[in-house]
Scaffold this motif. Structure first.
Motif, PDB file in Angstrom:
ATOM      1  N   CYS A 171      -0.101  -1.526  -6.413  1.00 29.24           N
ATOM      2  CA  CYS A 171      -0.399  -2.296  -5.204  1.00 29.24           C
ATOM      3  C   CYS A 171       0.829  -2.399  -4.305  1.00 29.24           C
ATOM      4  O   CYS A 171       0.720  -2.327  -3.081  1.00 29.24           O
ATOM      5  CB  CYS A 171      -0.905  -3.685  -5.589  1.00 29.24           C
ATOM      6  SG  CYS A 171      -1.677  -4.550  -4.208  1.00 29.24           S
ATOM      7  N   ARG A 172       1.992  -2.567  -4.890  1.00 25.76           N
ATOM      8  CA  ARG A 172       3.212  -2.599  -4.084  1.00 25.76           C
ATOM      9  C   ARG A 172       3.388  -1.287  -3.316  1.00 25.76           C
ATOM     10  O   ARG A 172       3.759  -1.290  -2.140  1.00 25.76           O
ATOM     11  CB  ARG A 172       4.437  -2.874  -4.962  1.00 25.76           C
ATOM     12  CG  ARG A 172       4.594  -4.342  -5.355  1.00 25.76           C
ATOM     13  CD  ARG A 172       5.850  -4.583  -6.161  1.00 25.76           C
ATOM     14  NE  ARG A 172       6.078  -6.012  -6.331  1.00 25.76           N
ATOM     15  CZ  ARG A 172       6.783  -6.770  -5.504  1.00 25.76           C
ATOM     16  NH1 ARG A 172       7.332  -6.214  -4.433  1.00 25.76           N
ATOM     17  NH2 ARG A 172       6.932  -8.051  -5.724  1.00 25.76           N
ATOM     18  N   ARG A 173       3.122  -0.172  -3.987  1.00 27.58           N
ATOM     19  CA  ARG A 173       3.235   1.118  -3.311  1.00 27.58           C
ATOM     20  C   ARG A 173       2.214   1.239  -2.184  1.00 27.58           C
ATOM     21  O   ARG A 173       2.517   1.765  -1.104  1.00 27.58           O
ATOM     22  CB  ARG A 173       3.070   2.256  -4.325  1.00 27.58           C
ATOM     23  CG  ARG A 173       4.284   2.471  -5.216  1.00 27.58           C
ATOM     24  CD  ARG A 173       4.156   3.756  -6.025  1.00 27.58           C
ATOM     25  NE  ARG A 173       3.193   3.630  -7.106  1.00 27.58           N
ATOM     26  CZ  ARG A 173       3.498   3.256  -8.340  1.00 27.58           C
ATOM     27  NH1 ARG A 173       4.754   2.947  -8.653  1.00 27.58           N
ATOM     28  NH2 ARG A 173       2.571   3.187  -9.281  1.00 27.58           N
ATOM     29  N   ALA A 174       0.989   0.768  -2.429  1.00 25.44           N
ATOM     30  CA  ALA A 174      -0.048   0.828  -1.393  1.00 25.44           C
ATOM     31  C   ALA A 174       0.331  -0.026  -0.188  1.00 25.44           C
ATOM     32  O   ALA A 174       0.168   0.395   0.961  1.00 25.44           O
ATOM     33  CB  ALA A 174      -1.385   0.376  -1.973  1.00 25.44           C
ATOM     34  N   PHE A 175       0.841  -1.224  -0.434  1.00 29.43           N
ATOM     35  CA  PHE A 175       1.245  -2.098   0.660  1.00 29.43           C
ATOM     36  C   PHE A 175       2.421  -1.496   1.427  1.00 29.43           C
ATOM     37  O   PHE A 175       2.481  -1.578   2.662  1.00 29.43           O
ATOM     38  CB  PHE A 175       1.613  -3.485   0.126  1.00 29.43           C
ATOM     39  CG  PHE A 175       0.443  -4.425  -0.001  1.00 29.43           C
ATOM     40  CD1 PHE A 175      -0.749  -4.012  -0.581  1.00 29.43           C
ATOM     41  CD2 PHE A 175       0.528  -5.732   0.450  1.00 29.43           C
ATOM     42  CE1 PHE A 175      -1.834  -4.873  -0.692  1.00 29.43           C
ATOM     43  CE2 PHE A 175      -0.541  -6.602   0.352  1.00 29.43           C
ATOM     44  CZ  PHE A 175      -1.728  -6.174  -0.229  1.00 29.43           C
ATOM     45  N   PHE A 176       3.354  -0.891   0.706  1.00 28.44           N
ATOM     46  CA  PHE A 176       4.495  -0.265   1.370  1.00 28.44           C
ATOM     47  C   PHE A 176       4.020   0.883   2.260  1.00 28.44           C
ATOM     48  O   PHE A 176       4.469   1.033   3.400  1.00 28.44           O
ATOM     49  CB  PHE A 176       5.493   0.243   0.334  1.00 28.44           C
ATOM     50  CG  PHE A 176       6.717   0.872   0.937  1.00 28.44           C
ATOM     51  CD1 PHE A 176       7.767   0.097   1.393  1.00 28.44           C
ATOM     52  CD2 PHE A 176       6.816   2.259   1.054  1.00 28.44           C
ATOM     53  CE1 PHE A 176       8.892   0.676   1.964  1.00 28.44           C
ATOM     54  CE2 PHE A 176       7.939   2.851   1.629  1.00 28.44           C
ATOM     55  CZ  PHE A 176       8.981   2.049   2.077  1.00 28.44           C
ATOM     56  N   ALA A 177       3.095   1.714   1.743  1.00 27.42           N
ATOM     57  CA  ALA A 177       2.571   2.831   2.526  1.00 27.42           C
ATOM     58  C   ALA A 177       1.823   2.336   3.758  1.00 27.42           C
ATOM     59  O   ALA A 177       1.840   2.985   4.814  1.00 27.42           O
ATOM     60  CB  ALA A 177       1.645   3.691   1.668  1.00 27.42           C
ATOM     61  N   ALA A 178       1.167   1.177   3.642  1.00 28.17           N
ATOM     62  CA  ALA A 178       0.361   0.655   4.746  1.00 28.17           C
ATOM     63  C   ALA A 178       1.210   0.127   5.892  1.00 28.17           C
ATOM     64  O   ALA A 178       0.702  -0.036   7.011  1.00 28.17           O
ATOM     65  CB  ALA A 178      -0.555  -0.461   4.237  1.00 28.17           C
ATOM     66  N   ARG A 179       2.477  -0.147   5.650  1.00 27.90           N
ATOM     67  CA  ARG A 179       3.311  -0.719   6.707  1.00 27.90           C
ATOM     68  C   ARG A 179       3.330   0.143   7.964  1.00 27.90           C
ATOM     69  O   ARG A 179       3.336  -0.377   9.083  1.00 27.90           O
ATOM     70  CB  ARG A 179       4.745  -0.911   6.199  1.00 27.90           C
ATOM     71  CG  ARG A 179       4.899  -2.005   5.151  1.00 27.90           C
ATOM     72  CD  ARG A 179       6.333  -2.061   4.673  1.00 27.90           C
ATOM     73  NE  ARG A 179       6.512  -3.033   3.591  1.00 27.90           N
ATOM     74  CZ  ARG A 179       7.649  -3.226   2.945  1.00 27.90           C
ATOM     75  NH1 ARG A 179       8.718  -2.502   3.279  1.00 27.90           N
ATOM     76  NH2 ARG A 179       7.733  -4.121   1.982  1.00 27.90           N
ATOM     77  N   SER A 180       3.341   1.452   7.777  1.00 29.03           N
ATOM     78  CA  SER A 180       3.365   2.351   8.926  1.00 29.03           C
ATOM     79  C   SER A 180       2.084   2.266   9.745  1.00 29.03           C
ATOM     80  O   SER A 180       2.090   2.490  10.955  1.00 29.03           O
ATOM     81  CB  SER A 180       3.567   3.802   8.464  1.00 29.03           C
ATOM     82  OG  SER A 180       4.791   3.959   7.788  1.00 29.03           O
ATOM     83  N   LEU A 181       0.970   1.950   9.065  1.00 30.01           N
ATOM     84  CA  LEU A 181      -0.326   1.901   9.730  1.00 30.01           C
ATOM     85  C   LEU A 181      -0.622   0.555  10.364  1.00 30.01           C
ATOM     86  O   LEU A 181      -1.301   0.471  11.384  1.00 30.01           O
ATOM     87  CB  LEU A 181      -1.435   2.239   8.733  1.00 30.01           C
ATOM     88  CG  LEU A 181      -1.591   3.706   8.351  1.00 30.01           C
ATOM     89  CD1 LEU A 181      -2.478   3.842   7.121  1.00 30.01           C
ATOM     90  CD2 LEU A 181      -2.181   4.500   9.506  1.00 30.01           C
TER      91      LEU A 181
END
Length: 269
Positions: A171-181
């Motif tokens: 989930c941390r990785r998913a949230f980090f990836a979502a920052r750009s979006l």
């Protein structure tokens, strides 16, 4: 993020996936490249297809070429409408068409791991065994965030983002990836449980409303209901795998979400 990879499958979902790629490129600063992959299945892929004669193998290859050609025709039409002539695109965006005959492991090793974001359609009952395996590999073996797009999606995505928090590495990785979006999102809401509060460091610089996640047997449906109430146009969550059943696509909550395509879903394992 600089490059996204769109993995095509069903002919009737081509424009939806390509449209999402164009939206994503316009939202993410620095993204200038879209690779579009129509992976043709080798007859000897080993997914139940054994004992083929040369003639049968050639028939399969011909069918796969016709499938890729049909996708390419739709791709060319979309490309001209979305970005104009090659001269118009020069220096602004790079869009590449790829249609190799390739195995699932080479899709991930050769294309998936080089991309910053993978864009796929939701799992479909019409998918071949290789396509199901490619979906699973994209989630669990690419190491990249995957954005799944519903087949009917015809609106913007990323203005109202609903995020499901769970304090796990995935989930941390998913949230980090979502920052750009979600940097340009108009509203962000995060579902949290009483025993798993959202850390202050996970969404720096982003204003998000937190909503309690009710304790329910069907957490997947609860998340979809909350996303619907929020009028979300994107759901962000971690992707989880259950080791006890290798043949399962994903773990229970993620499995339920992907089996009920309501809204684009960004997840990462």
């Amino acid at each position: 993020m600089q490059r996204c990879l769109v993995i095509l499958n069903q002919l009737d979902q081509t424009e939806v996936l390509l449209g999402m790629a164009a939206q994503t490129l316009s939202r993410i600063r620095g993204m200038r490249r879209i690779d579009v992959l129509a992976a043709r299945e080798p007859p000897d892929q080993g997914l139940g297809r054994i004992g083929f004669s040369d003639a049968q193998a050639q028939t399969l290859r011909t069918n796969q070429l016709e499938w890729a050609d049909a996708l390419h025709a739709r791709f060319q039409h979309w490309l001209a409408q979305e970005y104009g002539s090659p001269a118009d695109r020069l220096g602004k965006v790079e869009v590449n068409w790829l249609d190799p005959e390739i195995t699932v492991d080479r899709i991930i090793a050769g294309y998936g791991k080089d991309a910053d974001l993978l864009i796929l359609g939701f799992p479909d009952s019409r998918d071949s065994p290789q396509k199901h395996l490619a979906t699973r590999s994209a989630i669990f073996e690419s190491g990249r965030p995957v954005l799944f797009v519903p087949p009917f999606w015809d609106q913007t995505s990323g203005d109202r983002v609903f995020m499901a928090w769970k304090d796990t590495p995935a989930c941390r990785r998913a949230f980090f990836a979502a920052r750009s979006l979600i940097g340009s999102a108009k509203a962000v809401e995060v579902a949290v449980s009483a025993n798993d509060p959202l850390p202050m460091d996970i969404l720096p610089g982003i204003t998000a409303t937190q909503k309690p996640l009710a304790d329910t047997r069907n957490a997947g449906q609860a998340l979809l209901d909350m996303a619907n109430t929020f009028h979300a146009d994107m759901l962000v969550m971690g992707g989880y795998q259950h080791n006890m059943l290798y043949s399962r696509l994903v773990g229970s909550v993620t499995d339920y979400i992907l089996a009920n395509p309501r809204v684009p879903v960004l997840l990462q394992h």
